[in-house]
Design a protein around this motif. Structure first.
Motif, mmCIF file in Angstrom:
data_model
loop_
_atom_site.group_PDB
_atom_site.id
_atom_site.type_symbol
_atom_site.label_atom_id
_atom_site.label_comp_id
_atom_site.label_asym_id
_atom_site.label_seq_id
_atom_site.Cartn_x
_atom_site.Cartn_y
_atom_site.Cartn_z
ATOM 1 N N PHE A 1 13.778 -30.150 -11.796
ATOM 2 C CA PHE A 1 12.912 -30.435 -11.182
ATOM 3 C C PHE A 1 12.063 -29.917 -10.437
ATOM 4 C CE2 PHE A 1 11.470 -31.855 -6.786
ATOM 5 C CZ PHE A 1 10.806 -32.784 -7.062
ATOM 6 N N GLY A 2 12.191 -28.530 -10.561
ATOM 7 C CA GLY A 2 11.941 -27.143 -9.904
ATOM 8 C C GLY A 2 10.993 -26.665 -11.355
ATOM 9 N N GLY A 3 11.536 -26.851 -12.030
ATOM 10 C CA GLY A 3 10.265 -26.028 -12.920
ATOM 11 C C GLY A 3 8.956 -26.939 -13.552
ATOM 12 N N LEU A 4 9.542 -27.914 -13.643
ATOM 13 C CA LEU A 4 8.134 -29.575 -14.069
ATOM 14 C C LEU A 4 7.755 -29.201 -12.513
ATOM 15 C CD1 LEU A 4 10.632 -32.061 -15.209
ATOM 16 C CD2 LEU A 4 9.282 -30.444 -16.988
ATOM 17 N N SER A 5 8.421 -29.870 -11.442
ATOM 18 C CA SER A 5 7.275 -29.650 -10.764
ATOM 19 C C SER A 5 6.274 -28.625 -10.020
ATOM 20 C CB SER A 5 8.398 -29.919 -9.509
ATOM 21 O OG SER A 5 9.212 -29.243 -8.947
ATOM 22 N N THR A 6 7.083 -26.560 -10.290
ATOM 23 C CA THR A 6 6.250 -25.369 -9.486
ATOM 24 C C THR A 6 4.588 -25.161 -10.498
ATOM 25 O OG1 THR A 6 8.741 -25.722 -8.211
ATOM 26 C CG2 THR A 6 6.177 -24.034 -8.022
ATOM 27 N N PRO A 7 3.623 -24.743 -10.787
ATOM 28 C CA PRO A 7 3.188 -24.422 -11.186
ATOM 29 C C PRO A 7 4.113 -22.818 -11.619
ATOM 30 C CG PRO A 7 1.740 -24.761 -9.478
ATOM 31 C CD PRO A 7 3.113 -25.091 -8.791
ATOM 32 N N SER A 8 3.972 -22.420 -12.957
ATOM 33 C CA SER A 8 4.493 -21.228 -13.446
ATOM 34 C C SER A 8 3.532 -20.241 -12.768
ATOM 35 C CB SER A 8 5.055 -21.054 -14.846
ATOM 36 O OG SER A 8 3.357 -21.365 -15.297
ATOM 37 N N THR A 9 2.472 -19.962 -12.624
ATOM 38 C CA THR A 9 2.096 -19.014 -12.403
ATOM 39 C C THR A 9 2.191 -18.663 -11.084
ATOM 40 O OG1 THR A 9 -0.205 -20.129 -11.742
ATOM 41 C CG2 THR A 9 0.248 -19.296 -13.591
ATOM 42 N N GLY A 10 2.422 -17.946 -10.155
ATOM 43 C CA GLY A 10 2.670 -17.282 -8.714
ATOM 44 C C GLY A 10 3.756 -16.979 -8.728
ATOM 45 N N GLY A 11 4.179 -16.388 -7.462
ATOM 46 C CA GLY A 11 5.470 -16.158 -6.946
ATOM 47 C C GLY A 11 6.455 -17.629 -6.910
ATOM 48 N N GLY A 12 7.432 -16.777 -6.694
ATOM 49 C CA GLY A 12 8.162 -18.274 -6.254
ATOM 50 C C GLY A 12 9.966 -17.717 -7.361
ATOM 51 N N VAL A 13 10.564 -18.904 -6.903
ATOM 52 C CA VAL A 13 11.607 -18.697 -8.033
ATOM 53 C C VAL A 13 11.540 -19.082 -9.439
ATOM 54 C CG1 VAL A 13 14.222 -19.941 -8.737
ATOM 55 C CG2 VAL A 13 12.806 -19.997 -6.227
ATOM 56 N N ALA A 14 12.021 -18.144 -10.328
ATOM 57 C CA ALA A 14 12.172 -17.879 -11.112
ATOM 58 C C ALA A 14 12.738 -19.493 -12.406
ATOM 59 C CB ALA A 14 12.283 -16.854 -11.842
ATOM 60 N N TYR A 15 12.456 -20.661 -11.590
ATOM 61 C CA TYR A 15 12.995 -22.165 -12.486
ATOM 62 C C TYR A 15 13.492 -22.066 -13.890
ATOM 63 C CZ TYR A 15 12.430 -23.841 -7.820
ATOM 64 O OH TYR A 15 12.353 -23.713 -6.370
ATOM 65 N N TRP A 16 12.382 -21.367 -15.313
ATOM 66 C CA TRP A 16 12.944 -22.180 -15.552
ATOM 67 C C TRP A 16 13.854 -20.431 -16.661
ATOM 68 C CZ3 TRP A 16 11.816 -25.767 -18.553
ATOM 69 C CH2 TRP A 16 10.638 -26.881 -18.281
ATOM 70 N N ALA A 17 13.881 -19.566 -16.244
ATOM 71 C CA ALA A 17 14.920 -18.419 -16.301
ATOM 72 C C ALA A 17 16.038 -18.996 -16.062
ATOM 73 C CB ALA A 17 14.854 -17.151 -15.584
ATOM 74 N N HIS A 18 16.385 -20.046 -15.305
ATOM 75 C CA HIS A 18 17.475 -20.198 -14.644
ATOM 76 C C HIS A 18 17.724 -21.608 -15.995
ATOM 77 C CE1 HIS A 18 17.247 -19.174 -9.820
ATOM 78 N NE2 HIS A 18 16.841 -18.269 -10.523
ATOM 79 N N ILE A 19 17.124 -22.192 -16.274
ATOM 80 C CA ILE A 19 17.490 -23.160 -17.164
ATOM 81 C C ILE A 19 17.579 -22.566 -18.464
ATOM 82 C CG2 ILE A 19 15.639 -24.813 -18.268
ATOM 83 C CD1 ILE A 19 14.359 -25.833 -15.404
ATOM 84 N N GLY A 20 16.849 -21.765 -18.507
ATOM 85 C CA GLY A 20 16.910 -20.734 -19.842
ATOM 86 C C GLY A 20 19.128 -19.631 -20.336
ATOM 87 N N GLY A 21 19.134 -19.198 -19.283
ATOM 88 C CA GLY A 21 20.206 -19.081 -18.833
ATOM 89 C C GLY A 21 21.376 -19.451 -18.639
ATOM 90 N N PHE A 22 20.935 -21.006 -18.241
ATOM 91 C CA PHE A 22 22.144 -21.703 -18.122
ATOM 92 C C PHE A 22 22.334 -22.592 -19.803
ATOM 93 C CE2 PHE A 22 23.901 -26.242 -17.703
ATOM 94 C CZ PHE A 22 24.704 -25.866 -16.423
ATOM 95 N N GLY A 23 21.556 -22.615 -20.408
ATOM 96 C CA GLY A 23 21.491 -23.303 -21.472
ATOM 97 C C GLY A 23 22.052 -22.607 -22.560
ATOM 98 N N ALA A 24 21.644 -21.415 -21.967
ATOM 99 C CA ALA A 24 22.599 -20.051 -22.850
ATOM 100 C C ALA A 24 23.617 -19.835 -22.962
ATOM 101 C CB ALA A 24 21.954 -18.717 -23.063
ATOM 102 N N GLY A 25 24.148 -20.182 -21.873
ATOM 103 C CA GLY A 25 25.556 -19.682 -21.444
ATOM 104 C C GLY A 25 26.329 -21.230 -22.087
ATOM 105 N N LEU A 26 25.848 -22.078 -22.100
ATOM 106 C CA LEU A 26 26.550 -23.310 -22.389
ATOM 107 C C LEU A 26 26.578 -23.165 -24.114
ATOM 108 C CD1 LEU A 26 24.788 -26.411 -20.560
ATOM 109 C CD2 LEU A 26 27.054 -26.260 -21.092
ATOM 110 N N LEU A 27 25.479 -22.677 -24.691
ATOM 111 C CA LEU A 27 25.596 -22.932 -26.008
ATOM 112 C C LEU A 27 26.215 -21.507 -26.749
ATOM 113 C CD1 LEU A 27 21.714 -22.977 -27.086
ATOM 114 C CD2 LEU A 27 24.093 -24.628 -27.538
#
Length: 246
Positions: A180-206
């Motif tokens: 939700f955060g990754g889709l609703s938050t612009p990737s530009t600018g500061g803040g939480v790196a949601y896509w890093a969390h998503i990528g890490g979680f997916g990598a861990g599953l795989l």
């Protein structure tokens, strides 16, 4: 909402998890208290050691893919990551073994950074934190111990209460918030790196999939009905419960 512990004791001492906790804390204390009051100095530190997507895409400062994994942007950033790694890291290390767990952790961190860079390759905003690597730990935990019991604490202003939930609810809820955060938050600018969390979680599953398959896949779950393969700890939490006044 924060997890405060799981009921899933590890069989062996998690030396790598403890070492990663120690390194993250020591590195943070080595720079943040001294630089946090000087934004210019802290910015210069980030420029040298943090991941800057635009620079990585240009083939520059590639070492920051590793160094950025051990930096944090503030006290709450550090505490949150340390807490999640402490709760969930020992069981994945117990399953994989010390060396393979370290490689797993680092690879998940690199995968997390790659997804964050792909999401915004022209960004000049520094990216720091162990969150991506720890998200990989969460992904592996979800696959291996979906029904392990996890104590969480819910804080609402000055009131808080603890609950015990299956790991799959806690971790799927966390992952849903990242999407939700990754889709609703612009990737530009500061803040939480949601896509890093998503990528890490997916990598861990795989990465955890081969272990799960080699231990019987569905039969791995069927043997214990998704619970840890050893008796859970039932020691009461030391977090007090604030009762409602009548």
């Amino acid at each position: 909402m924060f997890p405060i512990r799981d009921h899933n004791p590890s069989r062996n001492t998690p030396y790598v998890t403890y070492a990663l906790l120690f390194i993250n804390i020591v590195v943070f204390l080595a720079y943040y208290p001294a630089l946090s009051t000087d934004p210019h100095a802290l910015g210069g530190f980030w420029d040298t050691w943090a991941i800057v997507p635009a620079e990585i895409v240009a083939g520059q400062d590639l070492m920051t893919l590793l160094t950025g994994m051990f930096l944090h942007g503030g006290w709450m950033h550090l505490i949150g990551n340390v807490l999640f790694l402490y709760i969930f890291g020992d069981n994945i290390e117990d399953a994989f073994g010390h060396v393979r767990f370290l490689l797993f952790y680092l690879f998940c961190g690199l995968a997390a950074s790659a997804i964050q860079i792909i999401a915004d390759p022209t960004s000049s905003v520094p990216v720091v934190g162990a969150s991506g690597a720890i998200a990989g730990v969460l992904g592996g935990y979800l696959l291996l111990y979906p029904k392990a019991r996890v104590d969480i604490i819910i804080i609402f202003i000055i009131f808080f209460k603890t609950f015990t939930l299956p790991a799959w609810i806690v971790l799927c809820g966390w992952f849903g918030m990242q999407i939700f955060g990754g889709l609703s938050t612009p990737s530009t600018g500061g803040g939480v790196a949601y896509w890093a969390h998503i990528g890490g979680f997916g990598a861990g599953l795989l990465i955890a999939l081969p272990y799960w398959v080699s231990h019987g896949a569905n039969r791995f779950w069927q043997r214990t009905e998704g619970h840890p393969p050893h008796p859970p700890t039932n020691a009461p939490t030391t977090i007090p419960v604030v009762r409602r006044r009548r």
